[in-house]
Design a protein around this motif. Structure first.
Motif, PDB file in Angstrom:
ATOM      1  N   ALA A   1       0.829  -1.210   0.000  1.00  0.00           N
ATOM      2  CA  ALA A   1       0.000   0.000   0.000  1.00  0.00           C
ATOM      3  C   ALA A   1       0.857   1.251   0.000  1.00  0.00           C
ATOM      4  O   ALA A   1       2.033   1.229   0.376  1.00  0.00           O
ATOM      5  N   TYR A   2       0.231   2.344  -0.455  1.00  0.00           N
ATOM      6  CA  TYR A   2       0.830   3.681  -0.406  1.00  0.00           C
ATOM      7  C   TYR A   2      -0.072   4.526   0.485  1.00  0.00           C
ATOM      8  O   TYR A   2      -1.014   5.170   0.007  1.00  0.00           O
ATOM      9  N   PRO A   3       0.191   4.509   1.800  1.00  0.00           N
ATOM     10  CA  PRO A   3      -0.742   5.146   2.742  1.00  0.00           C
ATOM     11  C   PRO A   3      -0.815   6.664   2.676  1.00  0.00           C
ATOM     12  O   PRO A   3      -1.818   7.247   3.083  1.00  0.00           O
ATOM     13  N   GLU A   4       0.222   7.308   2.168  1.00  0.00           N
ATOM     14  CA  GLU A   4       0.226   8.778   2.165  1.00  0.00           C
ATOM     15  C   GLU A   4      -0.741   9.333   1.114  1.00  0.00           C
ATOM     16  O   GLU A   4      -0.935   8.741   0.054  1.00  0.00           O
ATOM     17  N   TYR A   5      -1.326  10.482   1.415  1.00  0.00           N
ATOM     18  CA  TYR A   5      -2.266  11.121   0.480  1.00  0.00           C
ATOM     19  C   TYR A   5      -1.482  11.808  -0.642  1.00  0.00           C
ATOM     20  O   TYR A   5      -0.368  12.287  -0.458  1.00  0.00           O
ATOM     21  N   ALA A   6      -2.089  11.821  -1.835  1.00  0.00           N
ATOM     22  CA  ALA A   6      -1.499  12.525  -2.981  1.00  0.00           C
ATOM     23  C   ALA A   6      -2.598  12.854  -3.978  1.00  0.00           C
ATOM     24  O   ALA A   6      -3.602  12.141  -4.078  1.00  0.00           O
ATOM     25  N   LEU A   7      -2.397  13.935  -4.712  1.00  0.00           N
ATOM     26  CA  LEU A   7      -3.351  14.304  -5.756  1.00  0.00           C
ATOM     27  C   LEU A   7      -3.167  13.426  -6.996  1.00  0.00           C
ATOM     28  O   LEU A   7      -4.122  13.162  -7.724  1.00  0.00           O
ATOM     29  N   THR A   8      -1.929  13.002  -7.211  1.00  0.00           N
ATOM     30  CA  THR A   8      -1.607  12.223  -8.413  1.00  0.00           C
ATOM     31  C   THR A   8      -1.624  10.729  -8.098  1.00  0.00           C
ATOM     32  O   THR A   8      -0.596  10.033  -8.186  1.00  0.00           O
ATOM     33  N   LYS A   9      -2.796  10.242  -7.742  1.00  0.00           N
ATOM     34  CA  LYS A   9      -2.977   8.824  -7.437  1.00  0.00           C
ATOM     35  C   LYS A   9      -4.062   8.239  -8.322  1.00  0.00           C
ATOM     36  O   LYS A   9      -5.078   8.889  -8.576  1.00  0.00           O
ATOM     37  N   ILE A  10      -3.849   7.000  -8.761  1.00  0.00           N
ATOM     38  CA  ILE A  10      -4.863   6.257  -9.493  1.00  0.00           C
ATOM     39  C   ILE A  10      -5.029   4.906  -8.802  1.00  0.00           C
ATOM     40  O   ILE A  10      -4.058   4.151  -8.670  1.00  0.00           O
ATOM     41  N   GLY A  11      -6.245   4.622  -8.351  1.00  0.00           N
ATOM     42  CA  GLY A  11      -6.485   3.350  -7.671  1.00  0.00           C
ATOM     43  C   GLY A  11      -5.630   3.164  -6.437  1.00  0.00           C
ATOM     44  O   GLY A  11      -5.221   2.043  -6.121  1.00  0.00           O
ATOM     45  N   GLY A  12      -5.340   4.253  -5.746  1.00  0.00           N
ATOM     46  CA  GLY A  12      -4.513   4.178  -4.540  1.00  0.00           C
ATOM     47  C   GLY A  12      -3.025   4.118  -4.811  1.00  0.00           C
ATOM     48  O   GLY A  12      -2.226   3.940  -3.890  1.00  0.00           O
ATOM     49  N   VAL A  13      -2.641   4.271  -6.086  1.00  0.00           N
ATOM     50  CA  VAL A  13      -1.225   4.178  -6.462  1.00  0.00           C
ATOM     51  C   VAL A  13      -0.735   5.521  -6.987  1.00  0.00           C
ATOM     52  O   VAL A  13      -1.300   6.050  -7.945  1.00  0.00           O
ATOM     53  N   PRO A  14       0.304   6.103  -6.391  1.00  0.00           N
ATOM     54  CA  PRO A  14       0.859   7.357  -6.913  1.00  0.00           C
ATOM     55  C   PRO A  14       1.520   7.126  -8.269  1.00  0.00           C
ATOM     56  O   PRO A  14       2.164   6.093  -8.487  1.00  0.00           O
ATOM     57  N   LEU A  15       1.380   8.071  -9.163  1.00  0.00           N
ATOM     58  CA  LEU A  15       1.895   7.904 -10.523  1.00  0.00           C
ATOM     59  C   LEU A  15       3.419   7.756 -10.565  1.00  0.00           C
ATOM     60  O   LEU A  15       3.960   7.179 -11.504  1.00  0.00           O
TER      61      LEU A  15
END
Length: 266
Positions: free
Chosen positions: A91-105
């Motif tokens: 998982a990628y627990p940190e928040y980000a604007l550039t995420k798709i399906g919970g995955v940062p780009l």
């Protein structure tokens, strides 16, 4: 002394081949230590990776054709990441604007860096593959590896059967490389394993820096299971198959162009 000089030359060229992966590690470390104002950490990492990629092409460390291969591997990795996160593998627990399906780009760049390393090593070590299997064999194996990364969640994991098939398909295949004026060779399977092993070490560093987390790392960091080496071993093969076939295609195109010019001149 000659062996030591060659070892140092080899180490320097390896380090230069790892410019892209090293840049990602520096970005990960810097973003963990330094609080970036006005940007979420994963968004900052994406922007920084894009800048590094631009600079690699701008300073001619990578060609446009190599960029296409690296971008393809970025996409392959991103699709795999989205599926694996959905299945709860990590998982990628940190928040980000550039995420798709919970995955940062930016995560795709970690896969792309493997392809970048292969492209850099190809030039710096003047790589040549001997007894490389036919395209239909390598493409089939690469497709089976990639599909198994998805399908093993729903059916039997075929990785060990695939690995066995690799020893059959690549028997007698070796990679030749140049260090200084001297050429060496190594069994292809061994080169796959060594790259996979060092990526596993890099993965331990990445998870320590908080790039992503496995379920057992939620409360405290733990070393990534050694069994993950087999996953990277297989993923490396996909990258090398793509790069090898690109290089062979470009070589044939150049040869046809030269033959055409010779015909016109004569």
């Amino acid at each position: 002394m000659h062996f030591l000089r060659q070892l140092i030359r080899f180490g320097v060229q390896e380090a230069l081949s790892c410019i892209f992966p090293a840049a990602i590690f520096i970005i990960l470390a810097a973003s963990k230590i330094i609080d970036i104002p006005f940007l979420y950490r994963h968004d900052f990492i994406l922007i920084a990776c894009l800048i590094v990629q631009f600079l690699m092409v701008y300073f001619k460390l990578e060609t446009v054709d190599e960029l296409k291969v690296i971008s393809l591997f970025h996409l392959i990795g991103l699709v795999l990441e989205i599926f694996k996160v959905h299945m709860g593998s990590w998982a990628y627990p940190e928040y980000a604007l550039t995420k798709i399906g919970g995955v940062p780009l930016y995560s795709g760049f970690m896969y792309a860096s493997v392809a970048s390393y292969v492209c850099q090593a190809w030039k710096r070590f003047d790589l040549k593959f001997v007894n490389w299997p036919e395209n239909h064999i390598t493409y089939s194996i690469a497709a089976a590896i990639y599909i198994n990364f998805f399908s093993h969640h729903f059916m039997m994991d075929l990785r060990w059967i695939i690995i066995l098939s690799l020893f059959v398909a690549f028997r007698g295949a070796c990679v030749e490389f140049r260090v200084g004026r001297q050429r060496y060779n190594m069994p292809v399977i061994l080169s796959f394993f060594l790259i996979g092993f060092f990526i596993w070490i890099a993965e331990n560093i990445s998870t320590f820096l908080g790039a992503w987390k496995y379920p057992n790392q939620d409360e405290m960091w733990h070393m990534v299971h050694i069994g993950k080496i087999s996953s990277w071993f297989l993923l490396v093969i996909i990258s090398i198959v793509i790069v090898v076939n690109l290089k062979h295609f470009k070589y044939k195109q150049r040869k046809k162009s030269l033959d055409y010019r010779q015909i016109n001149i004569s």
